[in-house]
Design an enzyme around this catalytic site. Structure first.
Site, mmCIF file in Angstrom:
data_model
loop_
_atom_site.group_PDB
_atom_site.id
_atom_site.type_symbol
_atom_site.label_atom_id
_atom_site.label_comp_id
_atom_site.label_asym_id
_atom_site.label_seq_id
_atom_site.Cartn_x
_atom_site.Cartn_y
_atom_site.Cartn_z
ATOM 1 N N ALA A 68 0.850 -1.185 0.000
ATOM 2 C CA ALA A 68 0.000 0.000 0.000
ATOM 3 C C ALA A 68 0.892 1.243 0.000
ATOM 4 O O ALA A 68 1.978 1.220 0.562
ATOM 5 C CB ALA A 68 -0.900 0.001 1.236
ATOM 6 N N VAL A 72 -3.759 -3.150 -6.331
ATOM 7 C CA VAL A 72 -4.242 -3.781 -7.557
ATOM 8 C C VAL A 72 -5.727 -4.100 -7.406
ATOM 9 O O VAL A 72 -6.150 -4.691 -6.407
ATOM 10 C CB VAL A 72 -3.455 -5.062 -7.871
ATOM 11 C CG1 VAL A 72 -4.005 -5.720 -9.136
ATOM 12 C CG2 VAL A 72 -1.975 -4.741 -8.058
ATOM 13 N N ASP A 180 11.617 -7.981 -7.350
ATOM 14 C CA ASP A 180 10.967 -8.682 -6.243
ATOM 15 C C ASP A 180 10.164 -9.890 -6.735
ATOM 16 O O ASP A 180 8.961 -9.995 -6.497
ATOM 17 C CB ASP A 180 10.062 -7.718 -5.461
ATOM 18 C CG ASP A 180 9.803 -8.228 -4.031
ATOM 19 O OD1 ASP A 180 10.469 -9.198 -3.634
ATOM 20 O OD2 ASP A 180 8.937 -7.653 -3.345
#
Length: 490
Positions: A68, A72, A180
C-alpha cells in the site's frame, strides 16, 4: 480450517495450448494469435474508475506482493473483459514521459507465460497500469494457503518450467530485470496455467525498492549495491524453487544448511510424501542450490534453467486445471462485501475498530471462554475477574496503556481463556504502535476460537500495520468467508 496450512509461523485469459513443453518462440507466436493480446491501450481514468466500481475496496485483489498505497484492483470493461488495474501512489512516477515510455516498452511483450500488460493511464497525478486478469489467484495462495488439496508434484514442476520460460522470454526481449520475484507474482489463468505478473518488469520508481523488506530472501549482491541484475533474478527464482519444494517460505540460508548436510527430505513438503521420485527431488534441490550461490557468476542463466527443468516434466499431457483441481474456464467471482469490522480493519481505522469491539462486548465468548479452575470463587479467581473489570474500564475510556497492563494480568492468571480479551489487547497494542504484539494476540484469539472472523480481521489490521499487505488481504478474505458461512448456517 481443514487442510489449510498456517499462514504465519513464528520460529488472469484462457490458454488453448496443450500444456506440453514449448519453445519460447512458439509460446510468443501462440500469444500473438490471440485477439485478446493485440495492441496496447491508453485508458482514461474515468474508464478505469468505472471498471473497478470506483476503485472499490471489494475489488482489491490480494496478489503481486504490492505494498500500500499501490493497490491492484479487479475491473471489468464495457466489453465484459476482465482486467487487473494497478494504481500507484501519487508520488510515484513523477516524470510522465518516463512512466509512459516504460509502460509501453513492457506493453510490447506478448507471451503465454506472462500476465501481459495491455495498457496504462496517465492523467494528472494518476499513474495506472492495466494487465490481463488472472482469476485463479497466486502461487502463494496455492502453496501456502491451500484449502482443498496441496499442489501436486507435477504441477510444481510445471510452475517452475513455465516461470523459467517467462524469464527466458523476457531476457531475450531485453527485459532481463525483474523486481521482487516472489510467489505472489506468479498468477494462474483461466485454465490454471501459471503466468508471471508483468508488473515486476517495470523499472523502479519512487514507490518502493526492488525487493521486499524481508532481508533473509534478498540477493546478497543487492544488499551490497542496491541494484538488480539478471543474476539477482535467478537468485529469487531459487527461492521460488524452495517454495515449490517445501510448501513453505524457507530462508535460503537455512535451506542451504540442510542441503550441505544432505538433509534433502527435510526440505520437502510432507504433503508430497510418496508422490515424487528421490531423483527428481534431488535434481530440483540441486538446481535451487545453484541458483542460490553467493557469487552471482556461479548461478545458471534462464536458458539453462529451462533446459534443466524440461527434462523433469511429469504428466505433460494433463491440463493444468486438472492438476490444480479447479473447474475448467474459471471466471472471476464477485467478492463478498466486507463487514463493518472488516472494512475498518482494511482501512486501519483503529477508532472504528474500538467502537465496534466495545459495542459487541463479550457476546462472542459464549461457549468459548473456558474456566480452567474448579474453584470458581477463590481469591485467585476474584482477582482475575477484577483485572478484567479494570481492563475493560480502561479500554472503554481509551486508556490503552492501562488496558494492556490489566488484560495482561488477566491472561497471565491462566484460569480463564477469552478470545475477546485477546482481541481487546490486540487493539490496545495497535493503538500503542506495537503491531507485532497485536498480531500475536490476534493469532491467539484464533487458536481459542478457530472460526471467529474477528480474529482474522484483527490479524489483517496487524499485518497492514507491519506492511505485509498481501498477507493482510488474504486474511481479510478468510474472515469474510467465515462470516458468510456463519450467516448461511444461521
Amino acid at each position: 480450517m481443514g487442510g489449510r496450512c498456517s499462514k504465519f509461523s513464528f520460529c488472469w485469459w484462457p490458454s488453448r495450448l496443450k500444456p506440453d513443453v514449448l519453445e519460447s518462440s512458439d509460446i510468443e507466436c501462440a500469444g500473438n494469435d490471440r485477439n485478446a493480446l493485440s495492441g496496447f491501450t491508453d485508458f482514461g481514468f474515468e474508464q478505469l474508475r468505472t471498471a473497478t466500481s470506483g476503485f472499490s475496496v471489494d475489488n482489491i485483489v490480494s496478489e503481486h506482493g504490492e505494498k500500500a498505497p499501490n493497490v491492484v484492483y479487479k475491473g471489468r470493461l464495457e466489453n465484459d473483459r476482465w482486467i487487473a488495474v494497478k494504481r500507484f501512489n501519487k508520488s510515484a512516477w513523477p516524470d510522465t514521459r518516463q512512466f509512459l515510455e516504460e509502460a509501453r516498452s513492457v506493453g510490447q511483450l506478448r507471451n503465454e507465460r506472462l500476465a501481459n500488460l495491455i495498457g496504462c493511464c496517465c492523467e494528472g497525478d494518476e499513474r495506472l497500469l492495466v494487465a490481463e486478469f488472472m482469476p485463479n489467484e497466486t502461487l502463494a495462495k496455492h502453496l501456502f494457503h491451500w484449502e482443498n488439496q496441496p499442489m501436486k508434484w507435477a504441477m510444481r514442476l510445471r510452475v517452475a518450467l513455465y516461470l523459467a520460460q517467462a524469464l527466458e522470454y523476457c531476457s531475450s526481449r531485453g527485459r532481463a530485470l525483474y523486481h521482487d520475484l516472489n510467489a505472489y507474482r506468479v498468477l494462474f489463468d483461466q485454465d490454471g496455467n501459471p503466468r508471471l505478473s508483468c508488473f515486476g518488469l517495470m523499472k523502479n520508481s519512487r514507490d518502493g525498492k526492488s525487493y521486499s523488506t524481508n532481508l533473509a530472501f534478498t540477493p546478497p549482491e543487492y544488499m551490497r549495491t542496491g541494484r538488480v541484475t539478471p543474476e539477482s533474478v535467478v537468485y529469487s527464482f531459487g527461492t521460488l524453487l524452495l517454495d515449490l519444494l517445501s510448501g513453505k517460505h524457507i530462508p535460503p540460508s537455512h535451506a542451504l544448511d540442510l542441503i550441505r548436510g544432505k538433509n534433502f527430505l527435510m526440505l520437502m513438503d510432507s504433503c508430497l510424501e510418496g508422490h515424487f521420485s528421490n531423483d527428481d527431488g534431488t535434481e530440483l534441490v540441486r538446481l535451487a542450490s545453484r541458483c542460490l550461490q553467493y557469487e552471482p557468476r556461479e548461478r545458471p542463466n534462464a536458458k539453462s534453467l529451462v533446459t534443466a527443468l524440461t527434462s523433469l516434466q511429469k504428466e505433460a499431457e494433463v491440463p493444468s486445471y486438472v492438476l490444480m483441481g479447479i473447474p475448467y474456464g474459471t471466471v472471476p467471482s464477485t467478492p463478498l462485501p466486507l463487514t463493518p469490522l472488516g472494512e475498518a480493519c482494511s482501512r486501519l481505522d483503529l477508532t472504528a475498530i474500538h467502537e465496534i469491539l466495545e459495542k459487541v462486548g463479550y457476546k462472542d465468548d459464549d461457549g468459548v471462554a473456558h474456566e480452567l479452575s474448579f474453584q470458581m470463587w477463590t481469591g485467585q479467581m476474584q482477582e482475575m475477574l477484577n483485572s478484567k473489570k479494570q481492563a475493560d474500564s480502561a479500554f472503554r475510556a481509551k486508556d490503552f496503556v492501562t488496558a494492556i497492563d490489566w488484560y495482561t494480568r488477566f491472561i497471565d492468571g491462566g484460569s480463564m481463556v477469552s478470545p475477546t480479551v485477546f482481541a481487546r489487547r490486540c487493539l490496545s497494542y495497535l493503538m500503542n504502535d506495537m503491531p507485532q504484539e497485536a498480531l500475536g494476540d490476534a493469532m491467539q484469539a484464533q487458536v481459542v476460537s478457530p472460526e471467529w472472523a474477528t480474529a482474522f480481521y484483527l490479524q489483517a489490521a496487524a499485518l497492514f500495520s507491519l506492511g505485509m499487505d498481501t498477507d493482510a488481504q488474504e486474511t481479510l478474505k478468510d474472515g469474510t468467508d467465515l462470516e458468510a458461512r456463519k450467516n448461511s448456517r444461521n
